[in-house]
Enzyme design. Structure first.
Site, PDB file in Angstrom:
ATOM      1  N   ASN A   9      -8.428   4.183  -2.414  1.00 56.69           N
ATOM      2  CA  ASN A   9      -7.806   3.490  -1.095  1.00 56.69           C
ATOM      3  C   ASN A   9      -6.429   4.031  -0.810  1.00 56.69           C
ATOM      4  O   ASN A   9      -5.497   3.871  -1.656  1.00 56.69           O
ATOM      5  CB  ASN A   9      -7.791   2.004  -1.591  1.00 56.69           C
ATOM      6  N   LYS A  11      -4.523   3.392   1.567  1.00 58.77           N
ATOM      7  CA  LYS A  11      -3.611   2.390   2.176  1.00 58.77           C
ATOM      8  C   LYS A  11      -2.818   2.989   3.315  1.00 58.77           C
ATOM      9  O   LYS A  11      -3.531   3.676   3.738  1.00 58.77           O
ATOM     10  CB  LYS A  11      -2.565   1.626   1.111  1.00 58.77           C
ATOM     11  N   HIS A  91      -9.258  -7.015   0.897  1.00 58.53           N
ATOM     12  CA  HIS A  91      -8.335  -6.550  -0.105  1.00 58.53           C
ATOM     13  C   HIS A  91      -7.160  -7.569  -0.315  1.00 58.53           C
ATOM     14  O   HIS A  91      -6.655  -8.212   0.682  1.00 58.53           O
ATOM     15  CB  HIS A  91      -7.675  -5.115   0.373  1.00 58.53           C
ATOM     16  N   GLU A  93      -3.902  -7.299  -0.297  1.00 61.08           N
ATOM     17  CA  GLU A  93      -2.902  -7.251   0.651  1.00 61.08           C
ATOM     18  C   GLU A  93      -3.198  -7.499   1.979  1.00 61.08           C
ATOM     19  O   GLU A  93      -2.359  -8.384   2.561  1.00 61.08           O
ATOM     20  CB  GLU A  93      -2.554  -5.587   0.526  1.00 61.08           C
ATOM     21  N   GLU A 158     -10.311  -6.988  -8.462  1.00 55.99           N
ATOM     22  CA  GLU A 158      -9.025  -6.541  -8.358  1.00 55.99           C
ATOM     23  C   GLU A 158      -7.943  -7.574  -8.772  1.00 55.99           C
ATOM     24  O   GLU A 158      -7.547  -8.326  -7.844  1.00 55.99           O
ATOM     25  CB  GLU A 158      -8.355  -5.828  -7.181  1.00 55.99           C
ATOM     26  N   GLY A 164      -1.063  -1.874  -8.262  1.00 56.44           N
ATOM     27  CA  GLY A 164       0.346  -1.170  -8.188  1.00 56.44           C
ATOM     28  C   GLY A 164       1.381  -1.309  -9.213  1.00 56.44           C
ATOM     29  O   GLY A 164       2.566  -1.119  -8.935  1.00 56.44           O
ATOM     30  N   SER A 203      -4.436  -0.343 -10.932  1.00 54.51           N
ATOM     31  CA  SER A 203      -3.678   0.608 -11.972  1.00 54.51           C
ATOM     32  C   SER A 203      -4.542   1.290 -12.548  1.00 54.51           C
ATOM     33  O   SER A 203      -4.256   1.754 -13.791  1.00 54.51           O
ATOM     34  CB  SER A 203      -3.047  -0.165 -12.822  1.00 54.51           C
TER      35      SER A 203
HETATM   36  P1  PGA Z   1      -3.728   0.854  -7.648  1.00 54.97           P
HETATM   37  O1  PGA Z   1      -4.255  -0.242  -6.313  1.00 54.97           O
HETATM   38  O2  PGA Z   1      -4.595   1.517  -8.094  1.00 54.97           O
HETATM   39  O3  PGA Z   1      -2.424   1.439  -6.824  1.00 54.97           O
HETATM   40  O4  PGA Z   1      -2.988  -0.167  -8.825  1.00 54.97           O
HETATM   41  C1  PGA Z   1      -5.511  -0.514  -6.102  1.00 54.97           C
HETATM   42  C2  PGA Z   1      -5.864  -1.256  -5.102  1.00 54.97           C
HETATM   43  O5  PGA Z   1      -5.010  -2.003  -4.500  1.00 54.97           O
HETATM   44  O6  PGA Z   1      -6.950  -1.179  -4.500  1.00 54.97           O
END
Ligand code: PGA
Length: 243
Positions: A9, A11, A91, A93, A158, A164, A203
């Site tokens: 992803n 983003k 997601h 976010e 997740e 992140g 992560s």
């Molecule tokens: P990350 O993000 O691997 O940077 O922690 C995962 C995601 O948001 O899908």
């Protein structure tokens, strides 16, 4: 067995120059025993879909409608039109920044299926919810309320506190959650629920991928930061292929 899937992803990252990472990833994916998916920003989707065969392309979001006066939105049919095969829905976010509820996420998953593409349905708990011991019950009800009637879906668990941050739940926490989600999927779809891929996200890096993929009911990963560079993403794909 469910299909082994690793999805990147990107983003809101990547301009045309980033397509070279995609090409490198796609060459490496040729020889691997897993499905690799990349979800670049909307501006790169068409070029990405044209330049790769061994990596499937996915959108990061879609609107639930087909067409209409929805400035800035993209429909699942538009994603299908440029040969995207997947779309991430729900997601954290988007749930947080755009107030997307389970009802909206379910509508988007239905829209994806209507357009013939596979929704990657994301769920996950906050740190406060984890610390209060409610993670499994909260994530289970989130998933139950986000599911469409058809089982042609992918799930991504997740934990919000792992996205992140460099912090990853311990293997016992991942096992507990993925087992509970599998049970829910079998309860909802019958034996078909055994074939739905459940990805872990948050992560994931080359250094922890192997141990995460060894967990029962972890069928792959949704990867953010480590999907931006081929040098990070390729070892994660390889770890999944060898798992
Ligand atoms: P990350 O993000 O691997 O940077 O922690 C995962 C995601 O948001 O899908």
């Amino acid at each position: 067995m469910p299909r082994k899937i690793v999805a990147g992803n990107w983003k809101m990252n990547g301009t045309k120059a980033a397509l070279k990472e995609l090409l490198t990833i796609s060459i490496a994916a040729d020889d691997l025993d897993c499905t690799a998916i990349l979800c670049p920003p909307a501006t790169l989707l068409q070029q990405a879909a044209q330049s790769t065969r061994s990596v499937a392309i996915g959108g990061q979001n879609c609107h639930h409608g087909v067409t209409g006066a929805y400035t800035g939105d993209i429909s699942a049919e538009m994603l299908a039109d440029i040969n995207a095969q997947y779309v991430i829905v729900g997601h954290s976010e988007r749930r947080k920044n755009y107030a997307e509820t389970d009802v909206i996420v379910q509508a988007k998953a239905l829209a994806a299926l209507r357009a013939g593409i596979t929704p990657i349905i994301c769920i996950g708990e906050s740190l406060a919810q984890r610390e209060s011991g409610q993670a499994i019950s909260i994530v289970s009800s989130q998933l139950a309320a986000s599911l469409p009637a058809e089982a042609q879906i992918v799930i991504a668990y997740e934990p919000i506190w792992a996205i992140g941050t460099g912090i990853v739940p311990n293997l016992e926490q991942i096992t507990g959650m993925h087992d509970a989600l599998r049970k829910l999927l079998v309860g909802t779809y019958g034996t078909q629920g055994n074939y739905i891929s459940i990805l872990y996200g948050g992560s994931v890096k080359p250094s922890n991928a192997q141990e995460i993929f060894a967990v029962t009911n972890v069928n792959g990963a949704l990867v953010g930061g480590a999907s931006l560079k081929a040098t990070d993403f390729i070892p994660i794909m390889q770890a999944l292929s060898e798992s």
